[in-house]
Design an enzyme around this catalytic site. Structure first.
Site, mmCIF file in Angstrom:
data_model
loop_
_atom_site.group_PDB
_atom_site.id
_atom_site.type_symbol
_atom_site.label_atom_id
_atom_site.label_comp_id
_atom_site.label_asym_id
_atom_site.label_seq_id
_atom_site.Cartn_x
_atom_site.Cartn_y
_atom_site.Cartn_z
ATOM 1 C CD GLU A 48 14.512 6.416 25.921
ATOM 2 O OE1 GLU A 48 15.434 6.922 26.589
ATOM 3 O OE2 GLU A 48 13.572 7.091 25.459
ATOM 4 C CE1 TYR A 133 15.723 10.204 31.490
ATOM 5 C CE2 TYR A 133 16.525 8.731 29.766
ATOM 6 C CZ TYR A 133 15.877 9.891 30.148
ATOM 7 O OH TYR A 133 15.364 10.722 29.187
ATOM 8 C CG ASP A 151 16.088 14.665 30.615
ATOM 9 O OD1 ASP A 151 15.514 15.683 31.081
ATOM 10 O OD2 ASP A 151 16.000 14.340 29.410
#
Length: 308
Positions: A48, A133, A151
């Site tokens: 990520e 996020y 997103d």
């Protein structure tokens, strides 16, 4: 109409069918990134962080090399920070601060959590450099314990498919309503895959077999504007215009065979040409799938009529 009312009106009534269609589409075929084959929170966190400013195809090589060098959170925590930053720079991953934050986060997991990652989005945000996020992504993909990811790709999908207004709080509510309870891992992967593969800035609805064509307002109208795609496609010659011409012709003539309908849809219709029977069959098949027309295969041709 308020934002909430509009959101409620935009989402389909049969949410179970919408959910099942997307999950089955994803599970049948999706991009096989290696971090999708693990539930190790450390490996997922690395992916990520690397993905924040780098295309996914480029991340694969860097991710493999990073985990070869520092295979566990303990290995990263004990590494020399300058080595981690140098690796990041050599791989051209950008923003070297992310390498420092990742190293610091590994130290927190080891020192503050005994080497065990926290499992909720709120707890994961306590780690250095881990924002909402990223925290939600790790909670979803490692622990199946996240909220709906929102997103840019997901916003584009929701805006086009269900006319969800361009408002962050409304996107969040719609995304959360759509996500089936307890399935954040597969759902978030699936809806991001939909945005990345089918509902791109330049959509690939039919090529990618988008599972939401049946419900999608953009697919119905041909208007693929989105928050990150501000230019309205030209109506002249668009799919939306051609679909409208089919419906208009069938309203006037009740039913038409392919070669009778074709010239009423396009003046350049030629049975064996680029805009011929094959092209028209594709257009009619989509309208049939949407429940707008009926198709009847006769001995020598196909006949189209409006859905009764």
């Amino acid at each position: 109409m308020t934002g909430t009312e509009r959101e409620d009106a935009a989402l389909p009534d049969d949410l179970d069918a919408v959910r099942t269609a997307l999950i089955e589409w994803y599970e049948a075929d999706h991009r096989d990134y290696p971090w999708r084959r693990t539930d190790d929170p450390y490996a997922i966190l690395v992916s990520e962080v690397m993905s924040q400013q780098t295309q996914l195809d480029r991340v694969v090589e860097a991710w493999d090399a990073f985990l070869d060098r520092w295979p566990t959170v303990e290995a990263l925590a004990s590494a020399d920070r300058s080595d981690v930053v140098a690796f990041w720079s050599d791989q051209r991953l950008g923003y070297n601060n992310r390498a420092r934050y990742l190293h610091e986060a590994a130290g927190q997991v080891v020192d503050d959590y005994g080497g065990e990652f926290p499992e909720t989005p709120s707890e994961l945000q306590e780690l250095m450099g881990v924002g909402p996020y990223t925290a939600n992504a790790v909670a979803s993909f490692a622990f199946n314990n996240g909220d709906a990811v929102v997103d840019t790709n997901v916003k584009r999908v929701l805006y086009r498919a269900f006319e969800v207004p361009d408002d962050d709080s409304t996107f969040d509510r719609a995304a959360q309503t759509l996500m089936p309870a307890g399935e954040s891992r597969v759902w978030n992967n699936a809806i991001m895959e939909l945005g990345g593969v089918a509902c791109q800035q330049r959509p690939r609805c039919d090529e990618a077999g988008c599972p939401w064509r049946e419900w999608c307002r953009a697919y119905e109208t041909g208007d693929f504007t989105a928050p990150d795609v501000p230019t309205q496609p030209s109506f002249e010659g668009s799919r939306r215009q051609m679909r409208g011409r089919v419906i208009s012709a069938l309203k006037e003539y009740d039913e038409l065979a392919l070669d009778e309908l074709g010239p009423r849809v396009r003046v350049d219709y030629a049975p064996e040409g680029k805009y011929g029977r094959e092209w028209l069959r594709g257009l009619l098949s989509d309208l049939s799938d949407d429940g707008l027309i009926q198709l009847e295969e006769q001995e020598t041709t196909t006949v189209a009529r409006l859905q009764a």
